[in-house]
Design an enzyme around this catalytic site. Structure first.
Site, PDB file in Angstrom:
ATOM      1  N   LYS A  86       0.835  -1.203   0.000  1.00  0.00           N
ATOM      2  CA  LYS A  86       0.000   0.000   0.000  1.00  0.00           C
ATOM      3  C   LYS A  86       0.869   1.252   0.000  1.00  0.00           C
ATOM      4  O   LYS A  86       1.912   1.307   0.647  1.00  0.00           O
ATOM      5  CB  LYS A  86      -0.914  -0.021   1.217  1.00  0.00           C
ATOM      6  CG  LYS A  86      -1.976   1.072   1.263  1.00  0.00           C
ATOM      7  CD  LYS A  86      -2.861   0.882   2.482  1.00  0.00           C
ATOM      8  CE  LYS A  86      -3.937   1.945   2.587  1.00  0.00           C
ATOM      9  NZ  LYS A  86      -4.796   1.723   3.783  1.00  0.00           N
ATOM     10  N   SER A 161      -9.526   1.462   3.045  1.00  0.00           N
ATOM     11  CA  SER A 161      -8.732   2.314   2.177  1.00  0.00           C
ATOM     12  C   SER A 161      -7.685   1.554   1.361  1.00  0.00           C
ATOM     13  O   SER A 161      -7.089   2.101   0.430  1.00  0.00           O
ATOM     14  CB  SER A 161      -8.015   3.396   3.012  1.00  0.00           C
ATOM     15  OG  SER A 161      -7.130   2.819   3.960  1.00  0.00           O
ATOM     16  N   SER A 185      -9.713  -1.028   7.131  1.00  0.00           N
ATOM     17  CA  SER A 185      -9.124  -0.814   5.807  1.00  0.00           C
ATOM     18  C   SER A 185      -8.412  -2.016   5.222  1.00  0.00           C
ATOM     19  O   SER A 185      -8.070  -2.010   4.042  1.00  0.00           O
ATOM     20  CB  SER A 185      -8.160   0.372   5.846  1.00  0.00           C
ATOM     21  OG  SER A 185      -8.876   1.577   6.004  1.00  0.00           O
TER      22      SER A 185
END
Length: 472
Positions: A86, A161, A185
Site C-alpha cells: 500500500k 482504504s 481498511s
C-alpha cells in the site's frame, strides 16, 4: 511456528491463482523461476491496467529485483516472492504518496519496519498499490490518483482504504501484499474483493514508517489468497515463533452477537454469511448467541474522537520525520477528495475534537469496551465472534456519500465500517475470509474477531474454518 496446511499444485498452469506458499513450492521444484514469474506479473499488470490498482510500478525494477532475489537462493521465508505494498507504507525503491497530491514525489530515506522485515525474509516489493486518499475512506475513489476498480465488476468499488492491494491480489497480479487498517481498511477491501485480509492485535507489528491516521488504532495488515499465507506473513512481520494449537472444529465456540453486526444486511450478505455459519455448525463448531451489552455506546464515543484528535498530531509528526519539505498546511491544501478534505478541515476550527472528549475516549470508553468484550468471551468460553465483514456488497463507484441498503439511503462510510470498527477500537485481531458465492455473484466476507493478544489462536481458527470452505 504456526503450521499451515499444504495444497496441491493443481493451479500451476495459472500463476495468477498461486498463493505465496504454492509459488515458493514451485520455485523449489523448478516448476517456475523468479524470472518467469516476474514476466507473468508484468503481463498481468499491463492486462489489468484498467483497474488502476497500482500506483507505482516499474517492470524493469521488478525484473532486476527478482533476479537479485533468485541469486541469493531460497533460504528466506519469502524468497523471491513479489508483494504489492500500500502506498502509505514507506519504501525507498518507490515513492510513498499516501494517494495525496503533496506527497506524489515523496521518496522516504528508509523503508517502513514492516517492509524491512519482509525484505530481510527475501520478499520483493513488486509495486505500490493505490488507495483511498490518506487512508481516510472506504471506497478508494481517489480524486487525485483516480478510482480503483473491483476486479469482479470494474464499475464497483474494491473497498478501502487499502483498495489497490486487495484489487491487485484478487485480479491475480500479486500473490499477497500489505495494507493498513485503522477502522477496517484491510478487512473491508478483502471482503469486497473476495480474498483474505487480516488485522493483527494493535502493536503486534512495528508500525514505524507508515503515513499515519491514529497511533491508537493504526496497524499494518496483510492480504493474501489463503490463510496459510497470512500465517507466513504474520510470522515474518511479528517475529513470533510461538506454536499455535491445532484446533479441531468441535472444540471451537463462536459467538453470534445479533445487535448491530446483523442489522439491516444486504440479502446476499445475510444468505452467504448465514450459510457459512450453518456449515460450521454442521461440521461441529458450537455457535453461541451472545449479548455485548452497552459496548456500542462506548464504541461510538471512542471511534471518531480518537481518529480526529490523533490525525491532527500524528500526521504532522510523520511529515516532520519523513517528509520535512512538506508542511501540514500544504498537505491539507492539496487534498483532492472531498470526503477527506472535509474530514481534515473539520478539525481546524471550533468543531475540532477537544482534549476532554479525547481523554474520555481513551480513559473511560475504551476500558469499558474491553471489559464488556472480555466478559462476553469469558462467560461464553468463546474463541471468536463471527459476523459479516460488511453489511453490503461492493457498490457502484461514485456512491461516496450514500448507498442504498434494502431500499433506504444510508451514509457510505459508516455503513461499510459498522462491523469492522469494534476490533479496531479494542485493538483486537480480526480476519475476513471469503464466503462461497455463486458464479457471477459479488464477493461476501465473513469476519472472525478474537481477544487482543490471541493472534495465533485466531489464525489457527481461521485455518480450521477455511478447511470447511474448501471441503477438506
Amino acid at each position: 511456528m504456526l503450521a499451515c496446511p499444504s495444497e496441491g499444485s493443481s493451479t500451476m498452469q495459472d500463476p495468477g491463482k498461486l498463493d505465496a506458499t504454492a509459488l515458493l513450492d514451485a520455485y523449489r521444484t523448478g516448476a517456475l523461476t523468479p524470472a518467469a514469474y516476474a514476466e507473468y506479473v508484468i503481463d498481468a499488470a499491463t492486462r489489468e491496467r484498467h483497474l488502476n490498482a497500482l500506483q507505482h510500478f516499474e517492470p524493469e525494477r521488478l525484473r532486476l529485483d527478482m533476479e537479485s532475489a533468485a541469486r541469493q537462493g531460497y533460504a528466506g521465508a519469502l524468497a523471491a516472492v513479489p508483494l504489492v505494498v500500500k502506498d502509505n507504507i514507506n519504501t525507498t525503491g518507490y515513492p510513498t504518496s499516501a494517494g495525496t497530491r503533496a506527497l506524489l514525489a515523496h521518496r522516504p530515506a528508509t523503508d517502513a519496519a514492516a517492509v524491512a522485515a519482509l525484505s530481510a525474509a527475501g520478499a520483493v516489493v513488486g509495486a505500490k498499490a493505490g488507495m483511498h486518499e490518506l487512508a481516510f475512506g472506504v471506497t478508494s475513489n481517489n480524486a487525485v490518483t483516480g478510482a480503483i476498480r473491483n476486479p469482479h465488476d470494474p464499475g464497483r468499488i474494491p473497498g478501502g482504504s487499502s483498495g489497490g492491494t486487495a484489487a491487485a491480489i484478487a485480479a491475480g497480479l500479486f500473490p499477497a501484499g500489505l495494507g493498513t487498517d485503522t477502522g477496517g481498511s484491510a478487512r473491508i477491501p478483502a471482503a469486497l474483493c473476495g480474498i483474505v485480509g487480516y488485522r493483527p492485535t494493535t502493536g503486534r507489528y512495528d508500525g514505524s514508517g507508515v503515513v499515519p491516521i491514529s497511533h491508537t488504532r493504526d496497524t499494518v495488515g496483510p492480504f493474501a489468497r489463503s490463510v496459510r499465507d497470512i500465517c507466513l506473513l504474520d510470522r515474518v512481520l511479528s517475529g513470533d515463533g510461538a506454536t499455535a494449537p491445532a484446533l479441531d472444529l468441535p472444540a471451537i465456540r463462536l459467538g453470534v452477537a445479533r445487535t448491530r453486526f446483523f442489522d439491516d444486511l444486504d440479502p446476499a450478505v445475510a444468505n452467504a454469511v448465514q450459510g457459512r455459519i450453518d456449515a460450521l455448525a454442521r461440521a461441529g463448531v458450537r455457535i453461541v448467541e451472545v449479548d455485548l451489552g452497552e459496548i456500542w455506546t462506548h464504541d461510538d464515543a471512542f471511534s471518531f474522537p480518537v481518529v480526529f484528535h490523533e490525525v491532527m498530531r500524528d500526521l504532522p509528526a510523520y511529515l516532520a520525520q519523513h517528509a520535512p519539505g512538506v508542511t501540514f498546511d500544504a498537505l491539507i491544501a492539496g487534498v483532492g477528495s472531498p470526503d477527506v478534505a472535509g474530514a481534515l478541515r473539520s478539525q481546524l476550527g471550533p468543531d475540532a475534537t477537544s482534549d476532554e472528549v479525547y481523554r474520555a475516549a481513551i480513559e473511560v470508553h475504551r476500558p469499558a469496551m474491553r471489559r464488556l468484550y472480555a466478559r462476553a468471551f469469558e462467560t461464553h468460553r468463546l474463541d471468536a465472534l463471527v459476523f459479516p465483514t460488511t453489511p453490503i456488497t461492493a457498490r457502484r463507484i461514485g456512491e461516496d456519500e450514500t448507498v442504498l441498503v434494502n431500499g433506504g439511503a444510508q451514509p457510505t462510510f459508516p455503513t461499510y465500517i459498522r462491523n469492522t470498527d469494534l476490533a479496531s477500537n479494542l485493538g483486537a485481531p480480526g480476519i475476513s475470509l471469503p464466503c462461497p458465492v455463486g458464479a457471477g455473484e459479488l464477493p461476501v466476507g465473513i469476519e472472525f474477531d478474537g481477544l487482543p493478544g490471541q493472534d495465533l489462536r485466531l489464525l489457527a481458527l481461521a485455518i480450521a474454518v477455511e478447511r470447511v470452505t474448501r471441503g477438506d
